[in-house]
Design a protein around this motif. Structure first.
Motif, short mmCIF file in Angstrom:
data_model
loop_
_atom_site.label_atom_id
_atom_site.label_comp_id
_atom_site.label_asym_id
_atom_site.label_seq_id
_atom_site.Cartn_x
_atom_site.Cartn_y
_atom_site.Cartn_z
N LEU A 95 0.77 2.81 0.87
CA LEU A 95 -0.69 2.86 0.90
C LEU A 95 -1.19 4.30 0.92
N ALA A 96 -0.61 5.12 0.04
CA ALA A 96 -0.94 6.54 -0.01
C ALA A 96 -2.30 6.77 -0.67
N GLY A 97 -2.90 7.91 -0.42
CA GLY A 97 -4.11 8.34 -1.08
C GLY A 97 -4.12 9.85 -1.16
N PRO A 98 -4.90 10.46 -2.05
CA PRO A 98 -5.69 9.81 -3.10
C PRO A 98 -4.80 9.12 -4.12
N SER A 99 -5.44 8.30 -4.95
CA SER A 99 -4.72 7.50 -5.92
C SER A 99 -4.32 8.32 -7.14
N LEU A 100 -3.15 8.00 -7.71
CA LEU A 100 -2.78 8.62 -8.98
C LEU A 100 -3.56 8.02 -10.15
N VAL A 101 -4.33 6.97 -9.88
CA VAL A 101 -5.23 6.42 -10.91
C VAL A 101 -6.13 7.52 -11.45
N THR A 102 -6.71 8.29 -10.53
CA THR A 102 -7.64 9.34 -10.94
C THR A 102 -6.94 10.42 -11.75
N ALA A 103 -5.74 10.80 -11.31
CA ALA A 103 -5.00 11.85 -12.02
C ALA A 103 -4.71 11.42 -13.46
N ALA A 104 -4.26 10.17 -13.62
CA ALA A 104 -3.91 9.70 -14.96
C ALA A 104 -5.14 9.54 -15.84
N ARG A 105 -6.21 9.03 -15.23
CA ARG A 105 -7.43 8.77 -16.02
C ARG A 105 -8.08 10.09 -16.44
N ALA A 106 -8.16 11.03 -15.50
CA ALA A 106 -8.77 12.32 -15.82
C ALA A 106 -7.95 13.09 -16.84
N ALA A 107 -6.61 12.93 -16.77
CA ALA A 107 -5.76 13.63 -17.74
C ALA A 107 -6.06 13.16 -19.16
N ARG A 136 14.54 6.88 -12.78
CA ARG A 136 15.09 6.38 -11.50
C ARG A 136 15.15 7.49 -10.47
N ASP A 137 15.59 8.68 -10.91
CA ASP A 137 15.63 9.81 -9.98
C ASP A 137 14.24 10.15 -9.49
N ALA A 138 13.26 10.14 -10.42
CA ALA A 138 11.89 10.48 -10.04
C ALA A 138 11.35 9.46 -9.04
N ALA A 139 11.68 8.19 -9.26
CA ALA A 139 11.23 7.15 -8.33
C ALA A 139 11.86 7.36 -6.96
N GLY A 140 13.14 7.71 -6.94
CA GLY A 140 13.82 7.96 -5.66
C GLY A 140 13.20 9.14 -4.93
N GLY A 141 12.91 10.20 -5.67
CA GLY A 141 12.27 11.36 -5.07
C GLY A 141 10.89 11.02 -4.54
N ALA A 142 10.15 10.23 -5.32
CA ALA A 142 8.80 9.85 -4.89
C ALA A 142 8.85 8.97 -3.65
N ARG A 143 9.87 8.11 -3.58
CA ARG A 143 10.00 7.26 -2.39
C ARG A 143 10.18 8.14 -1.15
N ASP A 144 11.06 9.13 -1.26
CA ASP A 144 11.30 10.00 -0.11
C ASP A 144 10.04 10.78 0.24
N PHE A 145 9.38 11.33 -0.79
CA PHE A 145 8.17 12.12 -0.52
C PHE A 145 7.09 11.27 0.16
N TYR A 146 6.82 10.13 -0.43
CA TYR A 146 5.72 9.31 0.10
C TYR A 146 6.05 8.75 1.49
N ARG A 147 7.31 8.35 1.69
CA ARG A 147 7.66 7.83 3.01
C ARG A 147 7.55 8.90 4.07
N GLY A 148 7.77 10.14 3.66
CA GLY A 148 7.68 11.23 4.63
C GLY A 148 6.26 11.73 4.86
N SER A 149 5.34 11.31 4.00
CA SER A 149 4.02 11.94 4.08
C SER A 149 2.87 10.93 4.17
N ALA A 150 3.16 9.66 4.08
CA ALA A 150 2.10 8.65 4.19
C ALA A 150 2.71 7.40 4.80
#
Lengths: 329, 403
Positions: A80-92, A10-24
């Motif tokens: 609607l951020a990019g690049p997608s984390l799809v690539t990060a997870a798949r490549a990992a 939940r904390d990570a989701a909250g942090g991600a919300r702030d980051f993404y809203r501020g940057s995309a």
């Protein structure tokens, strides 16, 4: 039973919300259609560590679970951020036995894309337009190489789609079919997570408007024709969240369930986001059909994502085959 | 995140499972999809089944101990439900009484009523029904017209109820009446306990569209009910009814069980039937099966999220209505895929060898979308109470629900 996120998630989701809203933002997605940069961009995502969430700590990542990554990806999808984390997870997944390359994935010193289809001329692949290193499946072998990317005219510029022809290739693993399939299932889960965020945001946008806009002397959300559309879209989002969490959890905790859960989540995501985006445009009426409004940016994401990594028909077929083969237990 | 029981829940579940195994020989068992509402033929066996379960401590899990309940939690109740389903025990004969009538008596009845009725309800000595809907008030329940007029120590009831599940085997019912036609519609209602065998009560089974008779119309002609059988104060009937309806939501919005046939049944059916179809039809049939499985799993896992809320001590909120709405849609997809897999037999009411499992579940679906809140009423509840959308203007605030 504890089918809920933990406090750290939940904390990570909250942090991600702030980051993404501020940057995309949808506005940035609109500007990208006219040649602007995709936001927050590869460098910013590497900087905050999101490209290495599922990369082992020994390779410079966070060593997190796919669920840890999915809750962050949902927040990226919402704006609607990019690049997608799809690539990060798949490549990992693909680079699990190659810590040197995984380290480059996590710290961003290489921008990876994973190619769908033949490496001599791939299908349109996510984030291939800005990538510096490509992973592909060549005659059953996992290969890495440089390549020439040919983007088409974008319907959704945040996806960075391009067809790629590899100009160099090095074999990382022979007989990589099973690994490749698992990586693609993980990718489908993350795409569904981003679609969850986008669908949730599109429904909220429409609900907010239906509470304000008046027609025939009443707020339009009071009309059952409008209310019921919004409810159906919301129920889809609520259910998609359950499938995304289950599938992301299964990737680490119950790998036998991943093929069924991933296909169920991806098939549902395609239809839920499409309905949410179409509902968003329709509830807004004429203003929702304008370039300046955000509704079409969610609609664009829906029309593209539903076809990436297998459309609903492909995944429904997979679900049926798995169920018939006994995957429901 | 995990899908496992806590240690306490696992202990409880193991105990329930052991108890059910010990008593397996004394319990009625149903095949998958057997028509659960047709209680008449099995009435005695179903009453006995509930009595056996009660004596084994598996009935009235959340009810107070002083009235024969177990004083347990909602999670324990859900675990018992899951284990009963797993053991193939059909829904209990008194499911309306246990799910709705009993909790209403507990909340609003006198001590005397609680002592008199609840232990017998738990043992299935008495079967209960819920006398709410009328020919002119289904979704709009508060528009009901059955009257109760005070006469000395009694009330005299006249009117008609309908769609009353179990009335044909019931001994008692909770009855919502209009006692003050001059008050606005919600303010003129009063709830009673009524003896279904009392003079002036006539129960007529209604044949449903699938052909069987699972519910009834019930007529009241000068039926006398003692004032001591009132539940709550005169004019407070709507508030009492909301207790019943909230408990209905808990009962239906359950923890991840499929509303129609279990999706595993569809998978097994597809395994057998798919190879018999033309190859081109197989592609289409797999699409239908896949769509049904996804809808059922999405509903099931969403139910697990609600169950988690209960498990952590929370109460079901209005979003539980989404479980019934989506569960109905999933049940329709499962039924439709199952019927289509029958090939040429799909146009008949049963297969050539007499199996009507899929045709029967297909016929059950339209009722699912109406009973316990129509799809449309549920969408209104979700739209207004979860999404916060404004309600429609109302034209029915005049006395007695008249316009």
């Amino acid at each position: 039973m504890n089918f809920d996120l933990g406090p750290d998630q939940r904390d990570a989701a909250g942090g991600a919300r702030d980051f993404y809203r501020g940057s995309a933002s949808p506005a940035a997605a609109r500007a990208a259609l006219e040649g602007g940069p995709v936001e927050p961009g590869h460098e910013a995502l590497a900087g905050i560590g999101y490209l290495g969430i599922t990369v082992p700590e020994s390779a410079g990542g966070a060593g997190g679970s796919l669920l840890d990554l999915a809750v962050v990806a949902e927040q990226g999808g919402a704006v609607l951020a990019g690049p997608s984390l799809v690539t990060a997870a798949r490549a990992a997944v693909l680079l699990a036995e190659h810590p040197d390359l995984a380290a480059q994935l996590a710290d961003g010193s290489a921008a990876f894309a994973v190619l769908d289809g033949p490496v001599t001329g791939s299908a349109p692949s996510i984030d291939a337009a800005g990538a510096t290193l490509f992973l592909g499946l060549d005659d059953g072998a996992l290969v890495v190489g440089e390549g020439e990317a040919t983007p088409g005219r974008p319907l959704d510029a945040t996806r960075g789609l391009a067809g790629v022809r590899l100009t160099s290739r090095r074999v990382l693993a022979e007989d990589a079919g099973a690994l490749w399939a698992r990586a693609r299932q993980v990718a489908a889960v993350v795409l569904a997570a981003e679609d969850l965020g986008a669908a949730d945001a599109a429904v909220q946008l429409a609900v907010d408007y239906a509470k304000e806009r008046e027609a025939f002397g009443r707020r339009i959300g009071s009309y059952q024709a409008v209310k019921h559309m919004l409810v159906d879209a919301w129920v889809g989002v609520d259910q998609l969240r359950s499938l995304v969490w289950w599938a992301a959890w299964a990737a680490d905790a119950a790998p036998d369930e991943l093929p069924l859960a991933a296909s169920a989540a991806k098939a549902h995501a395609a239809e839920v986001l499409e309905r949410a985006a179409e509902t968003c445009v329709q509830v807004h009426g004429g203003i929702g059909y304008t370039w300046e409004h955000d509704a079409h940016l969610y609609w664009r994401r829906a029309k593209v994502d539903r076809l990436l990594l297998g459309d609903a028909a492909e995944h429904l077929d997979a679900v049926a085959r798995l169920a018939v083969a006994g995957a429901l237990g | 995140m995990d899908f496992d029981d806590t240690p306490e829940e696992a202990d409880f579940r193991a105990g329930v499972r052991k108890t059910l195994e010990e008593h397996a020989g004394e319990l009625l068992h149903a095949g998958a999809g057997e028509d659960v509402v047709d209680a008449r033929t099995h009435e005695a066996e179903m009453r006995r089944t509930q009595r056996v379960l009660h004596e084994a401590g598996l009935i009235g899990i959340t009810w107070p101990r002083e009235y024969g309940g177990q004083g347990g939690t909602l999670v324990q109740q859900a675990i018992v439900q899951q284990e009963l389903a797993r053991a193939g025990v059909p829904p209990l004969v008194n499911h309306i009484g246990l799910g709705m009538c009993g909790p209403t008596v507990i909340a609003h009845g006198s001590d005397e009523q609680r002592s008199r009725y609840l232990p017998r309800l738990l043992r299935a000595d008495d079967v209960w029904c819920q006398l709410f809907s009328e020919p002119a008030s289904g979704s709009d329940l508060a528009a009901l017209r059955t009257t109760a007029v005070r006469d000395g120590d009694d009330w005299v009831v006249n009117g008609q109820k309908v769609w009353t599940t179990l009335a044909h085997v019931a001994d008692f019912g909770i009855l919502l009446t209009r006692t003050d036609p001059e008050k606005p519609k919600h303010a003129g209602l009063t709830m009673f306990v009524v003896d279904v065998h009392a003079p002036g009560v006539t129960v007529r089974p209604l044949r449903q569209m699938v052909g069987s008779a699972g519910f009834n119309e019930v007529f009241f002609d000068d039926v006398r009910i003692p004032d001591a059988e009132r539940l709550g104060e005169p004019g407070e009937g709507w508030r009492v009814a909301l207790t019943t309806l909230m408990n209905e939501r808990v009962a239906i919005g359950g923890a991840g069980s499929d509303l129609g046939l279990p999706v595993e049944t569809l998978a097994a059916h597809a395994r057998e039937r798919l190879p018999r179809l033309d190859p081109e039809r197989q592609v289409l049939a797999r699409q239908a099966v896949g769509r049904a499985v996804v809808a059922a799993l999405a509903t099931r896992y969403t139910g697990y999220r609600r169950f988690t809320v209960l498990s952590q001590g929370g109460l079901p909120g209005p979003e539980a209505s989404a479980g019934k709405l989506a569960g109905t849609a999933a049940a329709k997809l499962v039924a439709d895929a199952g019927v289509r897999l029958l090939g040429d037999d799909a146009v008949y009411a049963a297969t050539a060898d007499g199996d009507d499992t899929w045709q029967r579940t297909q016929g059950y679906v339209p009722g699912l979308a109406i009973a316990g809140g129509t799809d449309q009423v549920l969408r209104n509840i979700l739209g207004e109470r979860v999404l916060g959308l404004p309600p429609e203007p109302r034209l029915d605030k005049d006395p007695g629900g008249r316009r």
